[in-house]
Design a protein around this motif. Structure first.
Motif, PDB file in Angstrom:
ATOM      1  N   SER A 190       0.856  -1.189   0.000  1.00  0.00           N
ATOM      2  CA  SER A 190       0.000   0.000   0.000  1.00  0.00           C
ATOM      3  C   SER A 190       0.891   1.237   0.000  1.00  0.00           C
ATOM      4  O   SER A 190       1.953   1.256   0.624  1.00  0.00           O
ATOM      5  N   VAL A 191       0.451   2.239  -0.719  1.00  0.00           N
ATOM      6  CA  VAL A 191       1.223   3.470  -0.867  1.00  0.00           C
ATOM      7  C   VAL A 191       0.491   4.594  -0.144  1.00  0.00           C
ATOM      8  O   VAL A 191      -0.691   4.849  -0.411  1.00  0.00           O
ATOM      9  N   LEU A 193      -1.033   8.000   0.851  1.00  0.00           N
ATOM     10  CA  LEU A 193      -1.567   9.071   0.008  1.00  0.00           C
ATOM     11  C   LEU A 193      -2.075  10.260   0.814  1.00  0.00           C
ATOM     12  O   LEU A 193      -2.640  11.197   0.251  1.00  0.00           O
ATOM     13  N   GLU A 198      -3.959   7.436   4.367  1.00  0.00           N
ATOM     14  CA  GLU A 198      -5.233   7.388   3.654  1.00  0.00           C
ATOM     15  C   GLU A 198      -5.370   8.533   2.656  1.00  0.00           C
ATOM     16  O   GLU A 198      -4.892   9.642   2.901  1.00  0.00           O
ATOM     17  N   LEU A 199      -6.056   8.262   1.568  1.00  0.00           N
ATOM     18  CA  LEU A 199      -6.336   9.296   0.572  1.00  0.00           C
ATOM     19  C   LEU A 199      -7.419  10.220   1.125  1.00  0.00           C
ATOM     20  O   LEU A 199      -8.617   9.949   0.999  1.00  0.00           O
ATOM     21  N   ALA A 290      -3.502  11.181  -5.927  1.00  0.00           N
ATOM     22  CA  ALA A 290      -3.375   9.721  -5.854  1.00  0.00           C
ATOM     23  C   ALA A 290      -3.005   9.130  -7.206  1.00  0.00           C
ATOM     24  O   ALA A 290      -2.167   8.219  -7.294  1.00  0.00           O
ATOM     25  N   LEU A 294       0.200   6.711  -7.629  1.00  0.00           N
ATOM     26  CA  LEU A 294      -0.076   5.306  -7.937  1.00  0.00           C
ATOM     27  C   LEU A 294       0.427   4.926  -9.328  1.00  0.00           C
ATOM     28  O   LEU A 294       0.803   3.773  -9.560  1.00  0.00           O
ATOM     29  N   ALA A 316      -4.453   1.014  -2.097  1.00  0.00           N
ATOM     30  CA  ALA A 316      -4.643   2.407  -1.692  1.00  0.00           C
ATOM     31  C   ALA A 316      -5.707   2.460  -0.602  1.00  0.00           C
ATOM     32  O   ALA A 316      -6.771   1.855  -0.736  1.00  0.00           O
ATOM     33  N   LYS A 317      -5.419   3.193   0.463  1.00  0.00           N
ATOM     34  CA  LYS A 317      -6.351   3.294   1.589  1.00  0.00           C
ATOM     35  C   LYS A 317      -7.208   4.549   1.467  1.00  0.00           C
ATOM     36  O   LYS A 317      -6.738   5.597   1.034  1.00  0.00           O
ATOM     37  N   LEU A 354      -8.497   3.982  -9.319  1.00  0.00           N
ATOM     38  CA  LEU A 354      -7.768   2.803  -8.834  1.00  0.00           C
ATOM     39  C   LEU A 354      -7.770   1.689  -9.871  1.00  0.00           C
ATOM     40  O   LEU A 354      -6.766   0.978 -10.039  1.00  0.00           O
ATOM     41  N   ALA A 359      -5.197  -1.240  -8.729  1.00  0.00           N
ATOM     42  CA  ALA A 359      -5.009  -1.127  -7.278  1.00  0.00           C
ATOM     43  C   ALA A 359      -6.262  -1.553  -6.522  1.00  0.00           C
ATOM     44  O   ALA A 359      -7.384  -1.310  -6.966  1.00  0.00           O
ATOM     45  N   LEU A 361      -8.722  -1.330  -3.115  1.00  0.00           N
ATOM     46  CA  LEU A 361      -9.186  -0.273  -2.220  1.00  0.00           C
ATOM     47  C   LEU A 361      -9.234  -0.821  -0.797  1.00  0.00           C
ATOM     48  O   LEU A 361      -9.886  -1.833  -0.535  1.00  0.00           O
TER      49      LEU A 361
END
Length: 464
Positions: A190-191, A193, A198-199, A290, A294, A316-317, A354, A359, A361
């Motif tokens: 997970s990256v 953001l 979290e994004l 994001a 990503l 991605a969160k 995503l 990616a 979620l």
């Protein structure tokens, strides 16, 4: 069959027979700073015993936060991976897999030790001392040093690099260092953001006294870089007056929706021409942020995903902003950057983005029930999860689940299980938040182990 159709076919096929791997997140105080100012792993012997116990219980893997503020701590491009080399080797030797969370945020305010935790890199903090605008700011000019503002994504203020370049260089170094682990031991990456990885915007700052639940939060767009972007967007819209500032009638951190004009349906509210413009810009910039990060990560992962002998997925969160969900305006989500209202699906554009990067979620709240909070706050973690399931199915992306709060009682664990194996969307994996002394107490362990064993059972699930 094109790439998107192949991806959809793979996801639908994998959802017919499903086992949900369970990862346990490392303790929040795993890492400490020694007398020389260098990071170290704390309580390594106790950690080793804990990992052995989790493996015996049937846990699939461990979730580890890989902190920017540890690896690139002292100076730009000077990466020290030794701490993580040691930790990953230990986890691998136990026969456990890894979910790695590349963490570009700070957890100093949210750590259990208060002033402890991991900061952003020290050289970033030095830049921030002279330029507070590298951080998000609220309408009163208070900055939040938990994460860099997306306003500097393309601004070279970090020793000649932009924020996106800093993130890209860090990821490139990570992939080079742990090439042999990726797809074999490391199964999920997970990256980060935004705050807490979290994004979202830091609209509900925790731990500094500005916000308390169930406040609606505040818009975070007042650093000079975001304000300049807002002015440009307003000028392009032919409404330069809209670029002077954010909404001036949107209340404060601890306001409730009633009586706050911007979150009402009147002429000065979120449904007005100005309201739509601002929210499109505010949420759109978050998605662009994001998308840019990503894209870099997905490109680096491509070679591992093309190798059929390895399995790794990009993650991605997003935040589980569930309070005031049953209002028309969803104010707590709007201030966080999710343009989600009774009239607009704010999560579909995120899911679409995503899907372009393959990616998954990552969403929390899987242990929560609507009935657990006061009806006055119009919360709905269940409604939010249902909406997320719908968009994930529409965009054919994987879901990964997590609990928001510690959960050891049977009822809470049963709720997690039910959400993981929901008929509408079985999650790809679940992250248990998180490992600490409580999990190993007899009264909790006797509930946790059967839960893990049940999660590890193969189930057959047919699409309807």
């Amino acid at each position: 069959m094109d790439d998107r159709e192949k991806s959809r076919s793979t996801i639908l096929e994998s959802s017919r027979q499903k086992r949900v791997p369970l990862y346990v997140m490392m303790p929040v105080d795993t890492f400490g700073i020694d007398a020389s100012g260098s990071p170290r792993i704390r309580k390594i012997k106790a950690l080793t015993v804990s990992l052995k116990a989790l493996k015996l219980a049937g846990v699939h893997g461990i979730a580890v936060e890989v902190w920017w503020g540890i690896v690139e701590r002292f100076s730009p491009l000077a990466y020290n991976w030794s701490l993580y080399e040691k930790l990953f080797q230990l986890i691998s030797q136990m026969g456990l897999k890894l979910h790695v969370a590349l963490s570009f945020h700070s957890n100093r305010r949210t750590s259990s030790s208060g002033s402890g935790g991991v900061s952003l890199p020290l050289w970033i903090l030095e830049i921030g001392e002279h330029n507070k605008d590298i951080y998000y700011q609220d309408q009163n000019g208070f900055s939040n040093d938990a994460y860099l503002t997306l306003g500097v994504d393309q601004i070279p203020v970090f020793c000649g690099r932009t924020a996106i370049q800093c993130y890209e260089d860090f990821m490139f170094s990570f992939f080079n260092k742990f090439d042999s682990f990726i797809g074999n031991v490391i199964e999920e990456i997970s990256v980060g953001l935004g705050p807490s990885g979290e994004l979202r915007y830091p609209a509900h700052p925790f731990g500094d006294g500005r916000w308390e639940f169930p406040g609606i939060g505040e818009f975070q767009c007042y650093d000079k870089y975001m304000m300049e972007d807002l002015r440009m967007a307003a000028a392009q819209e032919g409404k330069p007056q809209w670029g002077d500032k954010g909404p001036q009638n949107a209340g404060y951190y601890n306001s409730l929706p009633s009586g706050v004009p911007f979150f009402g349906e009147g002429e000065e509210g979120f449904l007005s021409d100005y309201g739509r413009f601002f929210l499109e810009w505010y949420s759109g910039r978050l998605i662009q942020h994001a998308d840019a990060i990503l894209a870099k990560a997905a490109n680096m992962l491509k070679k591992y995903q093309e190798n059929k002998r390895t399995t790794v997925i990009l993650v991605a969160k997003i935040g589980g902003i569930h309070w005031w969900y049953w209002t028309f305006s969803h104010p707590a989500e709007l201030t966080s950057g999710y343009y989600n209202t009774a009239y607009r699906d704010g999560y579909d554009p995120i899911a679409l983005m995503l899907s372009r990067h393959g990616a998954a979620l990552h969403i929390s709240c899987l242990e929560m029930l609507d009935s657990e909070t006061s009806p006055a706050y119009l919360c709905s973690p269940e409604g939010l999860l249902e909406q997320i399931r719908t968009v994930s199915k529409k965009r054919t992306i994987h879901l990964i689940g997590r609990n928001t709060n510690e959960q050891f009682d049977k009822a809470g664990l049963c709720q997690i299980y039910a959400n993981c194996y929901h008929p509408k969307a079985v999650v790809r994996a679940f992250t248990f938040f998180r490992m600490n002394d409580k999990i190993f107490r007899v009264e909790n362990w006797k509930n946790f182990v059967p839960f893990v064993r049940k999660m590890s059972t193969d189930l057959v699930y047919l699409e309807t």
